[in-house]
Design a protein around this motif. Structure first.
Motif, PDB file in Angstrom:
ATOM      1  N   GLU A 107      29.521   1.063  69.436  1.00 21.81           N
ATOM      2  CA  GLU A 107      30.797   1.737  68.777  1.00 21.81           C
ATOM      3  C   GLU A 107      30.561   2.371  67.500  1.00 21.81           C
ATOM      4  O   GLU A 107      29.765   2.110  66.714  1.00 21.81           O
ATOM      5  CB  GLU A 107      31.680   0.431  68.473  1.00 21.81           C
ATOM      6  CG  GLU A 107      33.054   0.727  67.984  1.00 21.81           C
ATOM      7  CD  GLU A 107      33.822  -0.292  67.733  1.00 21.81           C
ATOM      8  OE1 GLU A 107      35.041  -0.231  67.322  1.00 21.81           O
ATOM      9  OE2 GLU A 107      33.358  -1.397  68.154  1.00 21.81           O
ATOM     10  N   ASN A 108      31.044   3.744  67.121  1.00 25.49           N
ATOM     11  CA  ASN A 108      30.979   4.185  65.995  1.00 25.49           C
ATOM     12  C   ASN A 108      29.383   5.041  65.791  1.00 25.49           C
ATOM     13  O   ASN A 108      29.178   5.170  64.763  1.00 25.49           O
ATOM     14  CB  ASN A 108      31.238   3.730  64.700  1.00 25.49           C
ATOM     15  CG  ASN A 108      32.699   3.306  64.862  1.00 25.49           C
ATOM     16  OD1 ASN A 108      33.575   4.085  65.216  1.00 25.49           O
ATOM     17  ND2 ASN A 108      33.104   2.215  64.086  1.00 25.49           N
ATOM     18  N   GLN A 109      28.750   4.960  66.951  1.00 25.22           N
ATOM     19  CA  GLN A 109      27.560   5.426  66.996  1.00 25.22           C
ATOM     20  C   GLN A 109      27.194   6.926  67.580  1.00 25.22           C
ATOM     21  O   GLN A 109      28.123   7.176  68.716  1.00 25.22           O
ATOM     22  CB  GLN A 109      26.307   4.439  67.682  1.00 25.22           C
ATOM     23  CG  GLN A 109      25.836   3.642  66.901  1.00 25.22           C
ATOM     24  CD  GLN A 109      24.912   2.838  67.486  1.00 25.22           C
ATOM     25  OE1 GLN A 109      24.762   2.568  68.647  1.00 25.22           O
ATOM     26  NE2 GLN A 109      23.674   2.421  66.675  1.00 25.22           N
ATOM     27  N   ARG A 110      26.619   7.596  67.427  1.00 22.35           N
ATOM     28  CA  ARG A 110      25.976   8.915  68.111  1.00 22.35           C
ATOM     29  C   ARG A 110      24.889   8.798  68.983  1.00 22.35           C
ATOM     30  O   ARG A 110      24.073   8.041  68.552  1.00 22.35           O
ATOM     31  CB  ARG A 110      26.011  10.235  67.241  1.00 22.35           C
ATOM     32  CG  ARG A 110      27.230  10.567  66.608  1.00 22.35           C
ATOM     33  CD  ARG A 110      27.009  11.921  65.671  1.00 22.35           C
ATOM     34  NE  ARG A 110      26.808  12.839  66.556  1.00 22.35           N
ATOM     35  CZ  ARG A 110      26.420  14.127  66.198  1.00 22.35           C
ATOM     36  NH1 ARG A 110      26.468  14.264  64.798  1.00 22.35           N
ATOM     37  NH2 ARG A 110      26.187  15.253  66.895  1.00 22.35           N
ATOM     38  N   SER A 111      24.670   9.143  70.156  1.00 21.88           N
ATOM     39  CA  SER A 111      23.601   9.046  71.060  1.00 21.88           C
ATOM     40  C   SER A 111      22.595   9.591  70.230  1.00 21.88           C
ATOM     41  O   SER A 111      22.288  10.764  69.706  1.00 21.88           O
ATOM     42  CB  SER A 111      23.652   9.572  72.380  1.00 21.88           C
ATOM     43  OG  SER A 111      24.847   8.790  73.060  1.00 21.88           O
ATOM     44  N   THR A 112      21.020   8.807  70.566  1.00 24.98           N
ATOM     45  CA  THR A 112      19.937   9.460  70.323  1.00 24.98           C
ATOM     46  C   THR A 112      19.695  10.520  71.532  1.00 24.98           C
ATOM     47  O   THR A 112      19.623  10.096  72.547  1.00 24.98           O
ATOM     48  CB  THR A 112      18.674   8.522  70.187  1.00 24.98           C
ATOM     49  OG1 THR A 112      18.889   7.674  69.006  1.00 24.98           O
ATOM     50  CG2 THR A 112      17.375   9.132  70.174  1.00 24.98           C
ATOM     51  N   LEU A 129      18.218   5.196  63.171  1.00 23.97           N
ATOM     52  CA  LEU A 129      16.887   5.265  62.800  1.00 23.97           C
ATOM     53  C   LEU A 129      16.078   3.957  63.066  1.00 23.97           C
ATOM     54  O   LEU A 129      14.834   3.925  63.317  1.00 23.97           O
ATOM     55  CB  LEU A 129      16.667   5.270  61.134  1.00 23.97           C
ATOM     56  CG  LEU A 129      17.326   6.462  60.466  1.00 23.97           C
ATOM     57  CD1 LEU A 129      17.214   6.411  58.636  1.00 23.97           C
ATOM     58  CD2 LEU A 129      16.748   7.561  61.051  1.00 23.97           C
ATOM     59  N   SER A 130      16.746   3.092  63.416  1.00 23.78           N
ATOM     60  CA  SER A 130      16.197   2.007  64.111  1.00 23.78           C
ATOM     61  C   SER A 130      15.777   2.263  65.549  1.00 23.78           C
ATOM     62  O   SER A 130      14.805   1.331  66.082  1.00 23.78           O
ATOM     63  CB  SER A 130      17.267   0.793  64.189  1.00 23.78           C
ATOM     64  OG  SER A 130      18.187   1.117  65.180  1.00 23.78           O
ATOM     65  N   ASP A 131      15.993   3.257  66.234  1.00 24.78           N
ATOM     66  CA  ASP A 131      15.369   3.607  67.489  1.00 24.78           C
ATOM     67  C   ASP A 131      13.977   4.010  67.640  1.00 24.78           C
ATOM     68  O   ASP A 131      13.319   4.349  68.389  1.00 24.78           O
ATOM     69  CB  ASP A 131      16.317   4.876  68.002  1.00 24.78           C
ATOM     70  CG  ASP A 131      17.483   4.269  68.644  1.00 24.78           C
ATOM     71  OD1 ASP A 131      17.830   2.969  68.369  1.00 24.78           O
ATOM     72  OD2 ASP A 131      18.192   4.988  69.190  1.00 24.78           O
ATOM     73  N   VAL A 143       9.153   4.811  70.088  1.00 20.96           N
ATOM     74  CA  VAL A 143      10.610   5.132  70.459  1.00 20.96           C
ATOM     75  C   VAL A 143      11.115   3.765  71.344  1.00 20.96           C
ATOM     76  O   VAL A 143      10.594   3.785  72.396  1.00 20.96           O
ATOM     77  CB  VAL A 143      10.810   6.374  71.098  1.00 20.96           C
ATOM     78  CG1 VAL A 143      12.167   6.765  71.295  1.00 20.96           C
ATOM     79  CG2 VAL A 143      10.241   7.496  70.398  1.00 20.96           C
ATOM     80  N   THR A 144      12.383   3.516  70.976  1.00 28.90           N
ATOM     81  CA  THR A 144      13.148   2.535  71.748  1.00 28.90           C
ATOM     82  C   THR A 144      13.892   3.324  72.622  1.00 28.90           C
ATOM     83  O   THR A 144      15.132   3.847  71.919  1.00 28.90           O
ATOM     84  CB  THR A 144      13.865   1.689  70.914  1.00 28.90           C
ATOM     85  OG1 THR A 144      12.927   0.802  69.998  1.00 28.90           O
ATOM     86  CG2 THR A 144      14.589   0.757  71.622  1.00 28.90           C
ATOM     87  N   LEU A 145      13.883   3.381  73.879  1.00 28.83           N
ATOM     88  CA  LEU A 145      14.858   4.021  74.719  1.00 28.83           C
ATOM     89  C   LEU A 145      15.835   3.204  74.966  1.00 28.83           C
ATOM     90  O   LEU A 145      15.616   2.276  75.854  1.00 28.83           O
ATOM     91  CB  LEU A 145      14.074   4.411  76.176  1.00 28.83           C
ATOM     92  CG  LEU A 145      12.801   5.564  75.997  1.00 28.83           C
ATOM     93  CD1 LEU A 145      12.253   5.957  77.244  1.00 28.83           C
ATOM     94  CD2 LEU A 145      13.610   6.935  75.370  1.00 28.83           C
TER      95      LEU A 145
END
Length: 321
Positions: A107-112, A129-131, A143-145
């Motif tokens: 919620e309230n996030q944009r996709s990486t 940034l946590s990705d 990178v976390t997919l």
């Protein structure tokens, strides 16, 4: 593990090479899945033996009617959500282009976003940034997919459909229950007892690349013996550097087998052979399977899953803008 283990036990019986530009209009046809003929149904769609979500290809057939093509096509969304991140990373062109990966978002996030440009993945993390994280000591970007949601059993069904498409009509007669399983909704099959685990193995090449995907169907060479059961058919799918392996469930030969009395065994397709440098005058080499890049999935899940996978990328240097 010996390299020859798999090929000692299985032999190739069919592949997508047999289906190059096979689709022809204006001829009498019979669907290999529902047995309806051109007089009973239509054959207007061009059925691909291996979906183009694995890569652009012209492997087609004349033995799949429009109804069955639509029916089995419902697995492709889950299959694409499962496989597309890898195709983006390796730059594999699908039907029209290399897919752009957009991660699952909260919620309230944009996709990486990951876009492959000239063979190299470009990352846009935005505020996620946590990705990703830098391992400066090992010159590696981790990178976390966050894959989009998918239903594991539908991914498996999509691959089983590829295997059945490669079957001859004679071989397919051993898999009528499998066709029924693919045709029915999963909520109608809550108490289904599988004769083999729904196991998906994923490995990769490091030196070989298949710009055009391919699929090979292997059959067990020997009959069942003792209390060990090795599946009758094994499917291997290549795409880019990726290799996927499954076994086809519900062979007629298991009708009278009590799963509790038999031990299931499987053999890993030796994709890693392409990456081995054999010593001079040596035809065999012992390999430790624990050293191989192998991911194993249990796909017997009927609900959507949210899967995250950590992928590492080596780099030579970091350039700051």
């Amino acid at each position: 593990m010996k390299i020859t283990d798999f090929l000692d036990k299985f032999e190739k019986i069919s592949s997508t090479d047999n289906f190059e530009k096979k689709f022809v209009r204006g001829i009498d046809k019979t669907c290999k899945f529902c047995s309806k003929t051109s007089n009973e149904t239509t054959f207007n769609n061009v059925p691909h033996v291996i979906p183009e979500l694995f890569g652009k290809n012209n492997f087609t057939n004349n033995e799949e009617c429009d109804n069955c093509n639509t029916l089995f096509g419902r697995f492709e969304t889950d299959l694409a959500n499962y496989v597309s991140p890898y195709l983006t990373l390796i730059g594999q062109r699908t039907k029209s282009k290399v897919p752009i990966f957009q991660s699952r978002k909260g919620e309230n996030q944009r996709s990486t976003r990951i876009k492959n440009i000239n063979g190299n993945p470009h990352f846009n993390f935005g505020s996620n940034l946590s990705d990703f994280e830098y391992d400066y000591q090992n010159n590696q970007l981790n990178v976390t997919l966050k894959k989009k949601k998918f239903v594991p059993i539908n991914v498996y069904k999509g691959l089983v459909k590829v295997g059945l498409s490669l079957c001859t009509t004679e071989e397919l007669e051993n898999y009528n229950k499998t066709i029924d399983w693919l045709s029915q909704r999963e909520d109608d099959l809550e108490n289904t007892i599988f004769d083999i685990p729904l196991l998906l193995l994923r490995t990769r090449f490091s030196k070989k690349y298949y710009a055009k995907p391919a699929a090979i169907l292997y059959k067990r060479k020997h009959s069942i013996s003792g209390n060990i059961y090795r599946p009758n058919l094994c499917l291997v799918v290549y795409s880019g550097i990726l290799v996927f392996q499954i076994f086809i469930p519900f062979c007629d030969e298991t009708e009278n087998i009590n799963p509790k009395e038999y031990k299931f065994e499987y053999d890993l397709f030796p994709a890693f052979v392409f990456d081995v440098d054999f010593p001079k005058d040596q035809e065999k080499i012992e390999l430790d399977i624990s050293d191989m890049s192998i991911v194993k999935y249990d796909m017997n899940w009927r609900a959507q899953v949210e899967e995250d996978e950590l992928i590492g990328f080596k780099y030579d240097s970091i350039i700051s803008n």
